[in-house]
Design an enzyme around this catalytic site. Structure first.
Site, PDB file in Angstrom:
ATOM      1  N   ASP A 342      43.723  38.169  45.236  1.00 29.63           N
ATOM      2  CA  ASP A 342      44.628  37.187  44.796  1.00 29.63           C
ATOM      3  C   ASP A 342      44.337  36.069  46.169  1.00 29.63           C
ATOM      4  O   ASP A 342      43.761  36.885  47.228  1.00 29.63           O
ATOM      5  CB  ASP A 342      46.285  37.700  45.326  1.00 29.63           C
ATOM      6  CG  ASP A 342      46.903  38.708  44.324  1.00 29.63           C
ATOM      7  OD1 ASP A 342      46.646  38.552  42.978  1.00 29.63           O
ATOM      8  OD2 ASP A 342      48.231  39.709  44.553  1.00 29.63           O
ATOM      9  N   ASP A 646      50.428  42.363  42.959  1.00 26.24           N
ATOM     10  CA  ASP A 646      51.577  42.263  44.354  1.00 26.24           C
ATOM     11  C   ASP A 646      52.810  42.212  42.921  1.00 26.24           C
ATOM     12  O   ASP A 646      54.112  43.197  43.266  1.00 26.24           O
ATOM     13  CB  ASP A 646      51.823  41.134  45.334  1.00 26.24           C
ATOM     14  CG  ASP A 646      51.324  39.680  44.572  1.00 26.24           C
ATOM     15  OD1 ASP A 646      50.937  39.422  43.324  1.00 26.24           O
ATOM     16  OD2 ASP A 646      51.708  38.606  45.373  1.00 26.24           O
ATOM     17  N   ASP A 650      51.378  42.468  37.218  1.00 25.21           N
ATOM     18  CA  ASP A 650      49.655  43.022  38.031  1.00 25.21           C
ATOM     19  C   ASP A 650      49.275  44.838  37.251  1.00 25.21           C
ATOM     20  O   ASP A 650      48.381  45.453  37.695  1.00 25.21           O
ATOM     21  CB  ASP A 650      49.986  42.756  39.659  1.00 25.21           C
ATOM     22  CG  ASP A 650      49.551  41.430  39.377  1.00 25.21           C
ATOM     23  OD1 ASP A 650      49.169  40.321  38.302  1.00 25.21           O
ATOM     24  OD2 ASP A 650      50.208  41.646  41.139  1.00 25.21           O
TER      25      ASP A 650
END
Ligand code: ATP
Length: 907
Positions: A342, A646, A650
């Site tokens: 990310d 997170d 996901d």
């Protein structure tokens, strides 16, 4: 109507237990003495905490110590030892048989202690990851740790949360909960606000949320009805055993290897026996030879060494902020070839500061940095008078109202509770004199649609009591907000036609500087509830706020380190493509000339995935579902993928990745449950550190294997050679056991503490399909095995030929093995380099082990009790010199072999 109660179990304080799902709401709240709008008062919480105890489960019963101890005997190689013990007992060789049984028990004890400690350490790490909860107390929303919850607490649930206690649900917005932890049902359950019949089964209680289940969608509010062991999961917890698994791909490979070795050993022992008897040797002697061969060839210390090395790896990673949830991850980390990360918070600092605002067609610069609300607004280089810019103020107000974060002044600094993106909006508004508390009191929130990354917006419905009007405020990604707008506010707050091109140009200008841009819009509304359909269109755009989120300096260094280690890095973000690309460049990422957006990815034919993935590092506006497709595509191209995540959505990608990595601070509980590893600091650098540790752990495992197997091979060869040469055994079974056990513990295990080798992160990732024993390593093992055979057998025969007694000749042979392994240990401290390169004293444990081993060997040779037990005899200085010479030759030969190998395999 009286509250419906069921008879409680005998011994419980009240005679009857409330049936929480069958009580009417008002009665329930009365019974729990709480007001839904206010929550409990702090003193009441204290009192209830004293009455009910912390909301914590009593630790689970693991595999009991007795069962764990007994399971140590349930290994093929131990069966051989037990059989050998039985055979020697049958032959009335009492010393041999008791030593063999003694070794089996000691071995089991060592294995037991190590396994027990490893399980406890891993469990403790898992428990240390505390779950948080959002509660309403004294009329304020607060973040508290789950153990602090008491019955009566009002809990706010959001998608991604783990339900912290058993709750009766009082408010629900599209709430879906994954109850598989409790019921085994993997499809999330849709929750409803209602009163149910008394006898409704657990799986059908739509008005309840149970502790440890996961919120996968929507939001809700519930009141805590049971905590700790009284929750449903608490009841189950008492019935099930701990699930900590110590199995990894390597331990599985090793157990397959053990099975194979078992048959080889049995085959060789039978052959030796048959050959000897055929040649006319006594059966008794040949039994002893077979037993010696069997016990010699078994690497007794191997299973314990693997577990210990892995456990040391887990604790080293924990020290570097990476908590391993699944033990196989320790090994897999070393083979990682690509990290998909990310951006926000992992590669960047997540310390947002609004730097620019575009509102009513005007561009404003915002001064100041961090969360301290000091800084002025400038327009065309001039400080401004806020009152002259009503649309700017409306944009800031929208940022305040459509916000769930809190800005907190501490003695010497300002802190954010909640999402940093939202925190930055509070700070910007406060710089212009707008205070969160005052504005939200003046415009109380009636309803909200929380932010979900697949929608990329959040909306609130606020009431203005002075005019009795209701207004929706929306904030989110420009694409998402713009699609819902049909007008924009001009500088005087008047709606005008929307100039989409201008807005997009403005956004791109901001994004090119690496700024993260949020758009704000509003719309008047009639009733007190808000649904998705009401924000689907008809909004008026207010403006844009652009915030800086600088890259983490340590991420820049870690990305460079990953490249050196042959690991590719991909940024997979929900943010805007232009912002993502600008940040990627600042981070020094390779292949950052081009960015692939989620929309482009969707259009791509699956066949084009591999080429695109290989050529591009930055992926923006990626929906969580697309992450799964990316992981699969990378895996099908042969990659070992570490993927961070997170959010709730996901979870599938985290499960699919070879190493799912969840964020400990900013991650949802759902993501943490799905991950194999959790970063307690959310930093990218921690993943790189964990990979480095993973490589180190694997190295140390291989070092132990490379060190231990030559002894077994050498011992096996010595016995076979003696039988074939028709001479006395140079080492007896008990002596073999002595060698194997003492050297494994005092020498071999010390390799588990070996620090990481220089150049560890300059190598290519290990191919997971590569066998543990490469041809090169197998050659080295054979070389050392043969040298041990030559040394031990040669010196044994030399002693006998000089008329020395058998006991003395055997003592020399035993010492050749021990000192050969001792010298060879220094070779094994690095598989590639000499010990001078890794530092002679860099592993003090090795020095400690070597000195202890020498002491023990002197006892073995000179202490009468040992002489009786092991049939040893004192030897002289000439013999010692010869023994040391053999050791030195082994060290030198392996050193030479490494040198030659390095010459032909540079890098
Ligand atoms: P990453 O995936 O790297 O963590 P991200 O935080 O930008 O990046 P998402 O959380 O999926 O990814 O957010 C996507 C977009 O949604 C953001 O770029 C932003 O425009 C918008 N956004 C993020 N947080 C909020 C929020 N709290 N409220 C409204 N919109 C938001």
């Amino acid at each position: 109507m009286p509250i419906r109660k069921r008879p409680a179990k005998a011994g419980s304080p009240s005679a009857e237990k409330t049936v929480w799902h069958a009580v009417a709401e008002d009665r329930l709240l009365r019974e729990l003495r709480v007001n839904i709008g206010q929550g409990l008062a702090a003193e009441e919480v204290e009192k209830r905490l004293a009455d009910y105890g912390a909301n914590r489960l009593t630790p689970r019963r693991g595999k009991g110590p007795v069962r764990l101890f007994l399971s140590q005997f349930h290994q093929p190689l131990v069966y051989i030892l037990l059989l050998s013990g039985a055979v020697t007992a049958f032959l009335e060789e009492w010393v041999d048989s008791s030593v063999i049984f003694g070794v089996v028990v000691v071995n089991a004890l060592i294995g037991f202690v190590q396994e027990y400690n490893a399980i406890r350490a891993i469990d403790a790490l898992a428990r240390a990851l505390s779950v948080g909860a959002t509660v309403l107390r004294d009329g304020q929303r607060r973040a508290v740790a789950a153990p602090e919850l008491v019955p009566g607490d009002i809990v706010v649930l959001q998608s991604g949360d783990k339900v912290p206690a058993d709750l009766r649900l009082l408010r629900i917005r599209d709430l879906q909960i994954d109850e598989s932890a409790l019921t085994g049902e993997s499809v999330p359950i849709e929750k409803r606000q209602m009163t149910l019949a008394d006898e409704t089964a657990l799986a059908d209680r739509a008005n309840m949320a149970y502790s440890s289940t996961l919120v996968t969608f929507g939001s809700g509010v519930g009141v805590v009805v049971e905590t700790g062991d009284r929750t449903e999961i608490g009841r189950i917890n008492r019935m099930i055993a701990s699930a900590t698994e110590l199995d990894t791909p390597l331990t599985q490979k090793m157990s397959e290897f053990s099975q194979w070795l078992l048959w080889v050993i049995v085959g060789c022992a039978v052959l030796t026996f048959a050959v000897g008897v055929w040649r006319g040797e006594s059966m008794l002697q040949m039994f002893m030879a077979s037993v010696a061969l069997a016990v010699g060839a078994i690497p007794e210390g191997l299973p314990a060494a693997i577990t210990i090395t892995l456990a040391i790896g887990v604790s080293r990673m924990a020290k570097r902020n990476a908590i391993v949830r699944k033990l196989p991850a320790v090994e897999t980390l070393g083979s990682t070839t690509v990290i998909c990360s990310d951006k926000t918070g992992t590669l960047t600092q997540n310390q947002m500061t609004v730097q620019a605002i575009y509102a009513g067609g005007d561009y404003f610069q915002v001064g100041g940095s961090g969360y301290t609300p000091d800084g002025e607004f400038r327009h065309n280089g001039q400080a401004i008078d806020y009152l002259s810019y009503p649309t700017l103020m409306e944009c800031l107000k929208a940022g305040l109202l459509c916000n769930d974060a809190r800005l907190i002044a501490e003695s010497n600094h300002w802190r954010i509770e909640g999402d940093p993106t939202e925190g930055a909006l509070l700070v910007a508004a406060r710089k212009a004199g707008l205070r969160h508390a005052a504005v939200s009191t003046a415009h109380p929130r009636l309803d909200a649609i929380p932010f979900e990354s697949q929608h990329q917006f959040m909306a609130t419905l606020n009431h203005d009591p002075t005019t009795d009007s209701r207004r929706i405020y929306v904030k989110g990604a420009l694409e998402s907000v713009l699609a819902r707008c049909d007008s924009a506010l001009d500088p005087h707050m008047q709606p005008v036609a929307l100039n989409k091109e201008r807005l997009i140009r403005q956004l791109e200008e901001m994004a090119e500087q690496g700024l993260r841009v949020l758009a704000f819009a509003r719309r008047d509304h009639q009733d007190d509830a808000l649904a998705h359909a009401e924000v689907a269109g008809g909004l008026t755009l207010i403006g844009l706020q652009a915030m800086m989120d600088p890259p983490r300096p340590e991420a820049v260094a870690s990305i460079a380190a990953c490249y050196r280690a042959g690991i590719a890095v991909k940024m997979i973000t929900g943010d805007h493509p232009v912002t993502a690309l600008a940040i990627a460049k600042q981070l020094g990422m390779r292949q950052a000339e081009r960015v692939i957006s989620g929309v482009e990815l969707q259009r791509l034919a699956p066949a084009d995935y591999p080429a695109t993935l290989a050529a591009c590092s930055v992926y923006a506006r990626i929906a969580p579902e697309q992450k799964l497709a990316l992981v699969e595509a990378l895996q099908s191209a042969g990659h070992v993928v570490a993927m961070t995540g997170d959010g709730v959505n996901d979870a599938p990608a985290l499960r699919q990745a070879n190493i799912g990595v969840a964020m400990g601070m900013g991650g949802t509980e759902v993501a943490k449950e799905a991950a194999a590893m959790i970063l307690t600091d959310d930093h990218f650098a921690t993943i790189e550190a964990a990979i480095e540790e993973g490589r180190g752990v694997f190295d140390n495992l291989i070092k132990f294997i490379a060190w231990t197997l030559p002894t077994n091979l050498g011992e096996g060869l010595v016995i076979t050679a003696a039988v074939f040469a028709n001479v006395a055994l140079p080492i007896t079974p008990v002596q073999i056991l002595w060698i194997n056990m003492t050297t494994a513990v005092l020498l071999g295990l010390m390799l588990a503490f070996e620090p990481k080798e220089p150049g560890l992160m300059r190598r290519k990732p290990r191919n997971p399909n590569q066998p543990i024993l490469t041809k090169h390593l197998a050659f080295r093992i054979c070389l050392v095995g043969v040298l041990l055979l030559a040394g031990a057998f040669g010196l044994f025969e030399w002693e006998l030929s000089h008329g020395e007694p058998l006991a003395k000749a055997r003592t020399v042979a035993v010492n050749v093995f021990v000192f050969g392994e001792l010298f060879y240990l220094f070779n094994c401290r690095s598989l590639r380099y000499s010990m001078f390169k890794v530092g002679v004293f860099s592993n003090p444990w090795v020095i400690f082990g070597v000195l202890s081993m020498i002491g023990l060997q002197l006892l073995f040779t000179y202490w009468p009790t040992m002489q009786t037990l092991f049939g040893s005899a004192p030897i002289g200085s000439e013999e010692w010199l010869l023994i040391l010479a053999v050791g030195w030759v082994i060290y030198a030969m392996v050193g030479l072999e490494k040198l030659i190998w390095r010459r032909f395999n540079p890098g």
